[in-house]
Design a protein around this motif. Structure first.
Motif, PDB file in Angstrom:
ATOM      1  N   ASP A   1      -1.690  -3.325   3.600  1.00  0.00           N
ATOM      2  CA  ASP A   1      -0.634  -2.644   4.590  1.00  0.00           C
ATOM      3  C   ASP A   1       0.192  -3.678   5.312  1.00  0.00           C
TER       4      ASP A   1
ATOM      5  N   GLU B   1       1.397   6.555  -7.107  1.00  0.00           N
ATOM      6  CA  GLU B   1       0.492   7.317  -7.432  1.00  0.00           C
ATOM      7  C   GLU B   1       0.977   8.824  -7.356  1.00  0.00           C
ATOM      8  N   GLU B   2       1.774   9.295  -6.391  1.00  0.00           N
ATOM      9  CA  GLU B   2       2.288  10.642  -6.137  1.00  0.00           C
ATOM     10  C   GLU B   2       3.172  10.927  -7.371  1.00  0.00           C
TER      11      GLU B   2
ATOM     12  N   ASP C   1       2.160   1.509  -3.418  1.00  0.00           N
ATOM     13  CA  ASP C   1       1.107   2.037  -4.206  1.00  0.00           C
ATOM     14  C   ASP C   1       0.959   3.646  -4.044  1.00  0.00           C
ATOM     15  N   LYS C   2       1.077   4.312  -3.109  1.00  0.00           N
ATOM     16  CA  LYS C   2       0.944   5.567  -2.669  1.00  0.00           C
ATOM     17  C   LYS C   2       1.970   6.419  -3.328  1.00  0.00           C
TER      18      LYS C   2
ATOM     19  N   LEU D   1       0.851  -1.116  -0.074  1.00  0.00           N
ATOM     20  CA  LEU D   1       0.071  -0.052   0.064  1.00  0.00           C
ATOM     21  C   LEU D   1       0.982   1.223  -0.240  1.00  0.00           C
ATOM     22  N   TYR D   2       2.129   1.312   0.734  1.00  0.00           N
ATOM     23  CA  TYR D   2       2.984   2.203   0.669  1.00  0.00           C
ATOM     24  C   TYR D   2       3.399   2.421  -0.633  1.00  0.00           C
TER      25      TYR D   2
ATOM     26  N   ASN E   1      -6.744   0.810  -6.540  1.00  0.00           N
ATOM     27  CA  ASN E   1      -5.551   1.438  -6.454  1.00  0.00           C
ATOM     28  C   ASN E   1      -4.897   1.896  -7.919  1.00  0.00           C
ATOM     29  N   THR E   2      -3.663   2.493  -7.711  1.00  0.00           N
ATOM     30  CA  THR E   2      -2.616   2.773  -8.656  1.00  0.00           C
ATOM     31  C   THR E   2      -1.881   1.578  -9.369  1.00  0.00           C
TER      32      THR E   2
END
Ligand code: MG
Ligand code: MG
Length: 268
Positions: free
Chosen positions: A82, A45-46, A41-42, A38-39, A65-66
């Motif tokens: 997570d 995305e950024e 993925d974020k 998940l980290y 999700n991305t």
């Protein structure tokens, strides 16, 4: 209907593909035991938004999700969680972006820490089979020639080729004609044409080819819970021959790998 692309459109698609390549390179530098999908993925995305792109999977068919993050026995379409990655895991990362109104879409399976020899071999053979398939992507050949090459290469070595999920044409839609199965018969199926752009993406299992789907409606898992690998490139047919639009160069730079495997698929 197959939508062939003009030279100008192929150049725009190269930019979309390269944004995915760079995103996967960034992810490669962050993968280690203890990090959650998940980290990652974020971060992805950024990264995509900071570079002027739009995450291509987020919201597509309602995907949440991305990145598709598929560890170990997950084949594809895994949803980031997570749960931290562990030493000895593998993680298949599939990424899509929209840039210039065109999709880029490719994938790589990473090793996390020290991975079992038989799993390393699975990753190596799956990636080699991708190039076996790409070699067949030329004017005069047909969809079945690519599928046969991938299937033959992997099954000879005792691996299972997933049948239910396939590669595809790529363009303003994520999934365009033709479907590109990772199995098939030589000389069968649609004919390749100049200007076609496709995503070829073998999904190869250490054990059985059989898969199951989790109740989340997304995650695809091997039926015997043995590991699965997924490698994907975006390729255009230019001057009758396959030309890579995507690259694993940024991944290799991040991981300190030296490779000339893409050289034969580059224009001079
Ligand atoms: Mg794809
Ligand atoms: Mg993909």
């Amino acid at each position: 209907m197959i939508k062939v692309k003009t030279k100008e459109q192929i150049e725009l698609m190269r930019e979309s593909a390269l944004m995915v390549s760079k995103t996967l390179g960034m992810v490669a530098s962050e993968i280690k035991p203890g990090v959650s999908t998940l980290y990652l993925d974020k971060l992805a995305e950024e990264f995509i938004r900071d570079n002027g792109g739009i995450p291509g999977f987020l919201g597509l068919y309602d995907f949440p999700n991305t990145l598709c993050m598929s560890p170990n026995a997950q084949v594809v379409h895994g949803i980031p969680t997570d749960k931290p990655l562990e030493d000895g895991d593998i993680i298949s990362v599939d990424c899509g972006v929209i840039l210039n109104d065109f999709y880029g879409d490719h994938a790589y399976t990473f090793e996390v820490g020290a991975v079992a020899e038989e799993t390393k071999k699975l990753l190596q053979v799956t990636k080699e089979s991708l190039y076996e398939g790409i070699r067949q992507l030329r004017v005069g050949n047909r969809v079945g020639d690519v599928g046969f090459a991938i299937q033959n290469y992997c099954e000879k070595r005792g691996y299972g080729i997933v049948r239910e999920l396939v590669g595809h044409g790529l363009g303003k839609e994520m999934h365009e004609d033709p479907e590109m199965p990772n199995y098939g018969k030589r000389g069968r199926g649609k004919k390749f044409k100049e200007g076609m752009v496709v995503a070829i993406e073998p999904m190869v299992n250490l054990g059985t080819q059989k898969i199951i789907q989790l109740k989340d409606g997304w995650t695809i898992l091997t039926a015997d819970n043995k590991p699965s690998a997924h490698f994907e490139h975006d390729i255009a047919i230019v001057d009758g021959k396959p030309e890579l639009l995507s690259t694993f160069k940024y991944i290799y730079d991040a991981l300190g790998i030296v490779s000339d495997e893409e050289k034969e698929f580059r224009a001079n």
